[in-house]
Design a protein around this motif. Structure first.
Motif, mmCIF file in Angstrom:
data_model
loop_
_atom_site.group_PDB
_atom_site.id
_atom_site.type_symbol
_atom_site.label_atom_id
_atom_site.label_comp_id
_atom_site.label_asym_id
_atom_site.label_seq_id
_atom_site.Cartn_x
_atom_site.Cartn_y
_atom_site.Cartn_z
ATOM 1 N N ARG A 166 14.336 10.407 -4.276
ATOM 2 C CA ARG A 166 13.824 11.754 -4.538
ATOM 3 C C ARG A 166 12.922 11.720 -5.778
ATOM 4 O O ARG A 166 11.878 12.326 -5.810
ATOM 5 C CB ARG A 166 14.987 12.722 -4.759
ATOM 6 C CG ARG A 166 14.528 14.103 -5.148
ATOM 7 C CD ARG A 166 15.348 15.175 -4.512
ATOM 8 N NE ARG A 166 16.424 15.594 -5.392
ATOM 9 C CZ ARG A 166 17.257 16.587 -5.122
ATOM 10 N NH1 ARG A 166 17.169 17.243 -3.984
ATOM 11 N NH2 ARG A 166 18.193 16.896 -5.958
ATOM 12 N N ASN A 167 13.400 10.983 -6.797
ATOM 13 C CA ASN A 167 12.657 10.930 -8.059
ATOM 14 C C ASN A 167 12.435 9.470 -8.439
ATOM 15 O O ASN A 167 13.379 8.736 -8.703
ATOM 16 C CB ASN A 167 13.479 11.652 -9.134
ATOM 17 C CG ASN A 167 12.749 11.688 -10.463
ATOM 18 O OD1 ASN A 167 12.071 10.733 -10.845
ATOM 19 N ND2 ASN A 167 12.884 12.797 -11.161
ATOM 20 N N LYS A 168 11.162 9.116 -8.453
ATOM 21 C CA LYS A 168 10.837 7.708 -8.642
ATOM 22 C C LYS A 168 11.187 7.215 -10.048
ATOM 23 O O LYS A 168 11.620 6.074 -10.218
ATOM 24 C CB LYS A 168 9.329 7.535 -8.409
ATOM 25 C CG LYS A 168 8.997 6.270 -7.726
ATOM 26 C CD LYS A 168 7.609 6.355 -7.161
ATOM 27 C CE LYS A 168 7.143 4.984 -6.810
ATOM 28 N NZ LYS A 168 6.161 4.954 -5.757
ATOM 29 N N SER A 169 11.027 8.070 -11.057
ATOM 30 C CA SER A 169 11.276 7.552 -12.405
ATOM 31 C C SER A 169 12.765 7.448 -12.701
ATOM 32 O O SER A 169 13.190 6.545 -13.426
ATOM 33 C CB SER A 169 10.535 8.375 -13.463
ATOM 34 O OG SER A 169 10.858 9.713 -13.303
ATOM 35 N N THR A 170 13.583 8.348 -12.131
ATOM 36 C CA THR A 170 15.036 8.247 -12.388
ATOM 37 C C THR A 170 15.752 7.464 -11.275
ATOM 38 O O THR A 170 16.933 7.171 -11.402
ATOM 39 C CB THR A 170 15.683 9.642 -12.468
ATOM 40 O OG1 THR A 170 15.486 10.282 -11.192
ATOM 41 C CG2 THR A 170 15.061 10.471 -13.570
ATOM 42 N N ARG A 171 15.034 7.164 -10.181
ATOM 43 C CA ARG A 171 15.588 6.475 -9.009
ATOM 44 C C ARG A 171 16.698 7.303 -8.334
ATOM 45 O O ARG A 171 17.573 6.763 -7.661
ATOM 46 C CB ARG A 171 16.111 5.080 -9.374
ATOM 47 C CG ARG A 171 15.034 4.222 -9.987
ATOM 48 C CD ARG A 171 15.491 2.843 -10.366
ATOM 49 N NE ARG A 171 14.361 2.131 -10.975
ATOM 50 C CZ ARG A 171 14.387 0.886 -11.418
ATOM 51 N NH1 ARG A 171 15.496 0.177 -11.296
ATOM 52 N NH2 ARG A 171 13.330 0.347 -11.944
ATOM 53 N N ALA A 184 0.835 -1.212 0.000
ATOM 54 C CA ALA A 184 0.000 0.000 0.000
ATOM 55 C C ALA A 184 0.869 1.261 0.000
ATOM 56 O O ALA A 184 0.401 2.350 -0.351
ATOM 57 C CB ALA A 184 -0.923 -0.006 1.209
ATOM 58 N N LEU A 185 2.140 1.126 0.412
ATOM 59 C CA LEU A 185 3.020 2.308 0.466
ATOM 60 C C LEU A 185 3.734 2.543 -0.863
ATOM 61 O O LEU A 185 4.379 3.576 -1.061
ATOM 62 C CB LEU A 185 4.085 2.133 1.569
ATOM 63 C CG LEU A 185 3.574 1.789 2.968
ATOM 64 C CD1 LEU A 185 4.760 1.597 3.914
ATOM 65 C CD2 LEU A 185 2.649 2.882 3.496
ATOM 66 N N GLU A 186 3.636 1.556 -1.774
ATOM 67 C CA GLU A 186 4.432 1.628 -3.007
ATOM 68 C C GLU A 186 4.055 2.808 -3.895
ATOM 69 O O GLU A 186 4.868 3.291 -4.676
ATOM 70 C CB GLU A 186 4.306 0.314 -3.805
ATOM 71 C CG GLU A 186 5.383 -0.664 -3.418
ATOM 72 C CD GLU A 186 5.100 -2.092 -3.882
ATOM 73 O OE1 GLU A 186 4.000 -2.370 -4.398
ATOM 74 O OE2 GLU A 186 6.002 -2.924 -3.687
ATOM 75 N N SER A 187 2.797 3.264 -3.754
ATOM 76 C CA SER A 187 2.372 4.376 -4.607
ATOM 77 C C SER A 187 2.904 5.719 -4.092
ATOM 78 O O SER A 187 2.794 6.742 -4.780
ATOM 79 C CB SER A 187 0.847 4.415 -4.676
ATOM 80 O OG SER A 187 0.357 4.523 -3.362
ATOM 81 N N LEU A 244 4.864 3.341 9.289
ATOM 82 C CA LEU A 244 5.647 3.823 8.142
ATOM 83 C C LEU A 244 4.849 4.830 7.323
ATOM 84 O O LEU A 244 5.392 5.817 6.836
ATOM 85 C CB LEU A 244 6.097 2.649 7.260
ATOM 86 C CG LEU A 244 7.243 1.826 7.842
ATOM 87 C CD1 LEU A 244 7.598 0.669 6.917
ATOM 88 C CD2 LEU A 244 8.484 2.702 8.066
ATOM 89 N N ARG A 245 3.547 4.571 7.192
ATOM 90 C CA ARG A 245 2.700 5.531 6.458
ATOM 91 C C ARG A 245 2.754 6.900 7.153
ATOM 92 O O ARG A 245 2.954 7.930 6.520
ATOM 93 C CB ARG A 245 1.255 5.017 6.411
ATOM 94 C CG ARG A 245 0.375 5.797 5.435
ATOM 95 C CD ARG A 245 -1.106 5.519 5.675
ATOM 96 N NE ARG A 245 -1.449 4.100 5.667
ATOM 97 C CZ ARG A 245 -1.611 3.380 4.560
ATOM 98 N NH1 ARG A 245 -1.452 3.940 3.395
ATOM 99 N NH2 ARG A 245 -1.924 2.106 4.647
ATOM 100 N N SER A 246 2.634 6.895 8.482
ATOM 101 C CA SER A 246 2.684 8.158 9.228
ATOM 102 C C SER A 246 4.064 8.787 9.122
ATOM 103 O O SER A 246 4.201 10.012 9.004
ATOM 104 C CB SER A 246 2.369 7.930 10.710
ATOM 105 O OG SER A 246 1.143 7.286 10.820
ATOM 106 N N ALA A 247 5.111 7.937 9.163
ATOM 107 C CA ALA A 247 6.485 8.463 9.078
ATOM 108 C C ALA A 247 6.698 9.133 7.718
ATOM 109 O O ALA A 247 7.271 10.228 7.641
ATOM 110 C CB ALA A 247 7.476 7.334 9.287
ATOM 111 N N LEU A 248 6.221 8.488 6.654
ATOM 112 C CA LEU A 248 6.374 9.081 5.313
ATOM 113 C C LEU A 248 5.662 10.430 5.268
ATOM 114 O O LEU A 248 6.183 11.406 4.726
ATOM 115 C CB LEU A 248 5.759 8.146 4.256
ATOM 116 C CG LEU A 248 6.559 6.882 3.917
ATOM 117 C CD1 LEU A 248 5.686 5.887 3.149
ATOM 118 C CD2 LEU A 248 7.789 7.246 3.098
ATOM 119 N N HIS A 249 4.482 10.452 5.870
ATOM 120 C CA HIS A 249 3.699 11.680 5.868
ATOM 121 C C HIS A 249 4.455 12.791 6.610
ATOM 122 O O HIS A 249 4.603 13.900 6.122
ATOM 123 C CB HIS A 249 2.338 11.435 6.511
ATOM 124 C CG HIS A 249 1.455 12.616 6.459
ATOM 125 N ND1 HIS A 249 0.856 13.033 5.283
ATOM 126 C CD2 HIS A 249 1.096 13.508 7.419
ATOM 127 C CE1 HIS A 249 0.166 14.127 5.527
ATOM 128 N NE2 HIS A 249 0.292 14.425 6.814
#
Ligand SMILES: Cc1ncc(COP(=O)(O)O)c(C=O)c1O
Length: 445
Positions: A371-376, A348-351, A435-440
């Motif tokens: 930082r950038n998901k498409s360039t990794r 659920a966190l992958e998005s 982890l969801r809260s930490a990301l937030h």
């Protein structure tokens, strides 16, 4: 940290709660606060905290015989545990293999380095002494183990003290060192070892050491099918011993007793630590395959090495008690379903725009932040993302294991998750929520 502490801490800038009790997947500090141990501390705690029968087994052994020096005696618990470990290993360990017990992982690595050197002396190849390893790896903090480690940050202060025996490319598909993609790459990273061993320095190589699943340094990077087999083949072709460092990945954590068994690879030496005694006692071990043992038997017979506390009766009694507990509670069978459930929850966190990859094998998992998901592209090191995620998760009473440097040794942030095998579905949900809260909180501000 209390300013009146007499302990030399890991980090003078950090404060450390004082842990007083453990229960299952939880650690309780002296104020009564409960923390969910999502990383098994450092992938150590497998049967859970606070299992009273382990302590009872240790007390019983201690009251019978606490210590006997290995220059003079072997002991029943060490004999028993050695036989059990060999029985768990690949076929070349089962008949004729031997086990050398140590007090932890780094001592196991030191022992393997010296074993490899002496193996070649006994085999009439005195020119072989180098132990080659991979960049982006960790094999322990003593100087020999640091020499073979490729973890840039952990090596940096001690560089002048370390020999240079050679490092080859890591196997890390998410940030491939050759910018290739599997399977078109045909595991080119394995061929980097072949090139090294074919070079002039190749003739002086005694062994190659690798983490089958790279733990702390790369955050549970799993090689693609074919990599470990190709590495084993290259080592055989060049007359080099293969050492699998399973200090983190072994003892059932990935769903097999040893991670190499996922690929039917038979190393010459397997290192274990951490889960071997589940955190109940400081124990490591070196599993030595038959052909290496035979070289010592044929030679003068003595291994020029030793530690006062190797094969300690009370510590190996703890190892036996932990294995008894794993067997009687069928905990090995819990790893796969528990891992699947945790992975499903974490997916659920992958998005999230800054969650680059969630990877791993069994209950050895990593979450990388980009930082950038498409360039990794990673975050700059000074943003300190992994530690901030760790701290934010602690604010929600969940402990994870953060590391930086997975991309190039400096940059790249990830956390490791390696919970006890007994983790419940409710606890897996708590980890995901923390982890969801930490990301937030880390990325919202
Ligand atoms: C793969 C690996 N090798 C070796 C070690 C060193 O083990 P120890 O810290 O018990 O000395 C570790 C510890 O994290 C490890 O993960």
């Amino acid at each position: 940290m209390a300013s009146n502490s007499a302990l030399f801490p890991r980090n003078f800038r950090k404060s450390y709660p004082v842990a007083v009790r453990g229960e299952g997947c939880w650690i309780i500090d002296q104020s009564g606060r409960r923390y969910l141990d999502a990383s098994g501390q450092a992938a150590v705690v497998n049967i859970g905290h606070g299992v009273a029968e382990i302590g009872r087994a240790m007390a019983e052994q201690s009251s019978r015989l606490a210590f006997a020096h290995t220059t003079q005696f072997h002991s029943p618990p060490a004999e028993k545990l050695a036989a059990r470990l060999l029985a768990l290993g690949p076929p070349n360990f089962c008949a004729g293999g031997r086990v050398y017990f140590t007090s932890g992982g780094s001592e196991a690595t030191e022992t393997a380095i010296k074993l490899a050197r002496q193996f070649h002396l006994e085999s009439g190849q005195p020119n072989r002494y180098r132990v080659v390893s991979r960049r982006q790896s960790y094999h322990g903090s003593t100087l020999g183990a640091m020499t073979v480690s490729g973890n840039v940050a952990r090596r940096a202060p001690y560089q002048p003290l370390l020999a240079e025996w050679g490092h080859v490319a890591p196997c890390f598909c998410y940030h491939c060192p050759f910018d290739k993609k599997f399977p078109a790459c045909a595991v080119a990273c394995a061929d980097d070892l072949d090139s090294f061993l074919s070079s002039n320095e190749g003739a002086s190589v005694a062994a190659f050491i690798f983490e089958p699943v790279v733990g702390a340094t790369l955050g549970a990077a799993v090689p693609p099918d074919g990599y470990a087999q190709r590495i084993a083949e290259i080592c055989r072709q060049h007359g080099v011993l293969l050492i699998a460092d399973e200090i983190m990945s072994g003892m059932g954590r990935t769903g097999q007793p040893f991670a190499v068994q996922h690929w039917y690879v038979e190393p010459d030496i397997i290192l274990v630590g951490k889960g071997i005694a589940g955190g109940y006692a400081p124990l490591g071990a070196v599993l030595i395959a038959r052909r290496v043992v035979e070289a010592f038997e044929r030679g003068p017979g003595a291994f020029q090495h030793g530690f006062t506390y190797q094969a300690h009766p009370v510590v190996t009694a703890a190892g036996n008690a932990v294995l008894d507990y794993i067997e009687s509670h069928n905990l090995s069978a819990r790893v796969q379903p528990a891992a699947e459930f945790l992975r499903k929850e974490l997916s659920a966190l992958e998005s999230h725009p800054h969650v680059g990859e969630i990877r791993g094998l069994g209950l050895l998992l990593g979450v990388e932040f980009v930082r950038n998901k498409s360039t990794r592209e990673p975050f700059p090191r000074e943003n300190n993302i992994a530690e901030r995620i760790r701290q934010a998760a602690v604010d929600h009473n969940v402990f994870t294991y953060p590391t930086q440097g997975c991309v190039d040794g400096i940059n790249g942030d990830h956390i490791l998750l390696a919970p006890p095998f007994i983790i419940t579905q409710a606890e897996a949900r708590l980890i995901t929520e923390a982890l969801r809260s930490a990301l937030h909180s880390v990325f919202a501000g």
